[in-house]
Design an enzyme around this catalytic site. Structure first.
Site, PDB file in Angstrom:
ATOM      1  N   ASP A  50      -1.125  -6.258   4.061  1.00  0.00           N
ATOM      2  CA  ASP A  50      -0.855  -4.953   3.451  1.00  0.00           C
ATOM      3  C   ASP A  50      -0.727  -5.054   1.930  1.00  0.00           C
ATOM      4  O   ASP A  50      -0.389  -6.110   1.402  1.00  0.00           O
ATOM      5  CB  ASP A  50       0.456  -4.400   4.046  1.00  0.00           C
ATOM      6  CG  ASP A  50       0.527  -2.895   3.931  1.00  0.00           C
ATOM      7  OD1 ASP A  50      -0.437  -2.276   3.432  1.00  0.00           O
ATOM      8  OD2 ASP A  50       1.551  -2.327   4.330  1.00  0.00           O
ATOM      9  N   ASN A  68      -7.632   3.191  10.983  1.00  0.00           N
ATOM     10  CA  ASN A  68      -8.187   3.113   9.624  1.00  0.00           C
ATOM     11  C   ASN A  68      -9.463   3.937   9.418  1.00  0.00           C
ATOM     12  O   ASN A  68      -9.867   4.181   8.275  1.00  0.00           O
ATOM     13  CB  ASN A  68      -8.490   1.655   9.237  1.00  0.00           C
ATOM     14  CG  ASN A  68      -7.258   0.845   8.874  1.00  0.00           C
ATOM     15  OD1 ASN A  68      -7.234  -0.378   9.029  1.00  0.00           O
ATOM     16  ND2 ASN A  68      -6.221   1.508   8.379  1.00  0.00           N
TER      17      ASN A  68
HETATM   18  C1  FPP Z   1      -4.044  -2.872   3.674  1.00  0.00           C
HETATM   19  O1  FPP Z   1      -4.126  -2.447   2.364  1.00  0.00           O
HETATM   20  C2  FPP Z   1      -5.208  -3.551   4.216  1.00  0.00           C
HETATM   21  C3  FPP Z   1      -6.154  -2.984   5.042  1.00  0.00           C
HETATM   22  C4  FPP Z   1      -6.344  -1.562   5.259  1.00  0.00           C
HETATM   23  C5  FPP Z   1      -7.038  -3.845   5.808  1.00  0.00           C
HETATM   24  C6  FPP Z   1      -8.217  -4.326   5.051  1.00  0.00           C
HETATM   25  C7  FPP Z   1      -8.016  -5.715   4.614  1.00  0.00           C
HETATM   26  C8  FPP Z   1      -8.823  -6.304   3.764  1.00  0.00           C
HETATM   27  C9  FPP Z   1      -9.983  -5.606   3.159  1.00  0.00           C
HETATM   28  C10 FPP Z   1      -8.575  -7.709   3.382  1.00  0.00           C
HETATM   29  C11 FPP Z   1      -9.752  -8.538   3.764  1.00  0.00           C
HETATM   30  C12 FPP Z   1      -9.842  -8.688   5.205  1.00  0.00           C
HETATM   31  C13 FPP Z   1     -10.992  -8.775   5.912  1.00  0.00           C
HETATM   32  C14 FPP Z   1     -10.892  -9.083   7.367  1.00  0.00           C
HETATM   33  C15 FPP Z   1     -12.343  -8.628   5.339  1.00  0.00           C
HETATM   34  P1  FPP Z   1      -3.749  -0.921   2.037  1.00  0.00           P
HETATM   35  O2  FPP Z   1      -4.991  -0.230   1.617  1.00  0.00           O
HETATM   36  O3  FPP Z   1      -3.063  -0.311   3.218  1.00  0.00           O
HETATM   37  O4  FPP Z   1      -2.762  -1.101   0.847  1.00  0.00           O
HETATM   38  P2  FPP Z   1      -1.670  -0.045   0.342  1.00  0.00           P
HETATM   39  O5  FPP Z   1      -0.669   0.081   1.455  1.00  0.00           O
HETATM   40  O6  FPP Z   1      -1.121  -0.695  -0.882  1.00  0.00           O
HETATM   41  O7  FPP Z   1      -2.393   1.233   0.065  1.00  0.00           O
END
Ligand code: FPP
Length: 233
Positions: free
Chosen positions: A25, A73
């Site tokens: 996160d 997501n």
């Molecule tokens: C949270 O950040 C992460 C995600 C929604 C998942 C995606 C993860 C990645 C892109 C890292 C790389 C992983 C892979 C498997 C390619 P957020 O957007 O929720 O952060 P915030 O809470 O600060 O908005």
């Protein structure tokens, strides 16, 4: 570890190899603090993951399971979803690095042939190809949870168990060979489980850190491992 093949078992350091599960996160906030678009945070998050895979493979970690994309997501803005999907293709394309670290790629999530599956063909292909190209590796298993939600997994497992297969829920999860999670990591100051590995992490230690995922590295990994070891002592 009764369900591991003997060759895989032999290659892991002792029988104490850990299963670490990560909710990655804080990519968006990491980017915002730097005046960058959210997508730049995800790009940095993918790079951090590549580092963590390498670092974990060098420690006594037998399984690293990461929450790459949840069933929830899909409602994010289309451009952000496209960017995150592209990063998955990038990660699954790191075959040389994965092979150099003896890492076997694995995936859990809603089956592609299930009604409602939204995984685009190019991501399906990248996942299948990475699994195929790393299947001979005998070291750490990197499981990417993509289009994953734990309640859906458990409901499906319960239905399968009732309809076709003995062995109960545990034997009918997306990957029944994954051992219990030793430590569940969540970054960026959040202390929620967010529908991740509810069954597998039932007895896990939980490592919450204020560190954003793009800044997560060997030091934080060591802290999570130390927590898991305390639990086992
Ligand atoms: C949270 O950040 C992460 C995600 C929604 C998942 C995606 C993860 C990645 C892109 C890292 C790389 C992983 C892979 C498997 C390619 P957020 O957007 O929720 O952060 P915030 O809470 O600060 O908005």
């Amino acid at each position: 570890m009764g369900n591991m093949t003997s060759s895989a078992a032999a290659s892991r350091v002792g029988s104490g190899a850990l299963h670490i599960a990560c909710i990655m996160d804080g990519n968006g906030r990491w980017a915002k603090r730097r005046g960058l678009p959210r997508t730049a945070g995800h790009t940095a998050g993918e790079e951090a993951l590549a580092t963590v895979v390498r670092e974990a493979a060098q420690r006594d970690v037998g399984w690293l399971t990461v929450f790459g994309f949840s069933t929830e997501n899909w409602v994010r803005p289309p451009a952000e979803v496209r960017h995150i999907l592209g990063l998955h293709r990038k990660l699954f394309g790191r075959i040389e690095e994965l092979n150099a670290n003896n890492v076997r790629v694995n995936w859990i999530g809603r089956p592609f042939d299930e009604p409602g599956s939204r995984t685009p063909a190019n991501v399906q292909k990248a996942i299948r190809q990475a699994i195929e190209d790393t299947k001979h590796n005998t070291g750490m298993v990197l499981t990417v949870a993509f289009d994953y939600g734990s309640r859906a997994e458990i409901v499906r497992a319960a239905r399968h168990a009732a309809e076709f297969s003995p062995g109960g829920i545990a034997a009918n999860l997306y990957d029944a060979t994954l051992p219990p999670v030793d430590v569940l990591v969540r970054t960026s100051g959040e202390s929620r489980i967010s529908n991740f590995m509810l069954w597998q992490a039932a007895h896990a230690r939980v490592y919450f850190t204020d560190c954003s995922w793009p800044d997560f590295g060997g030091r934080q990994l060591d802290e999570a491992i130390a927590l898991a070891r305390t639990h086992r002592a």
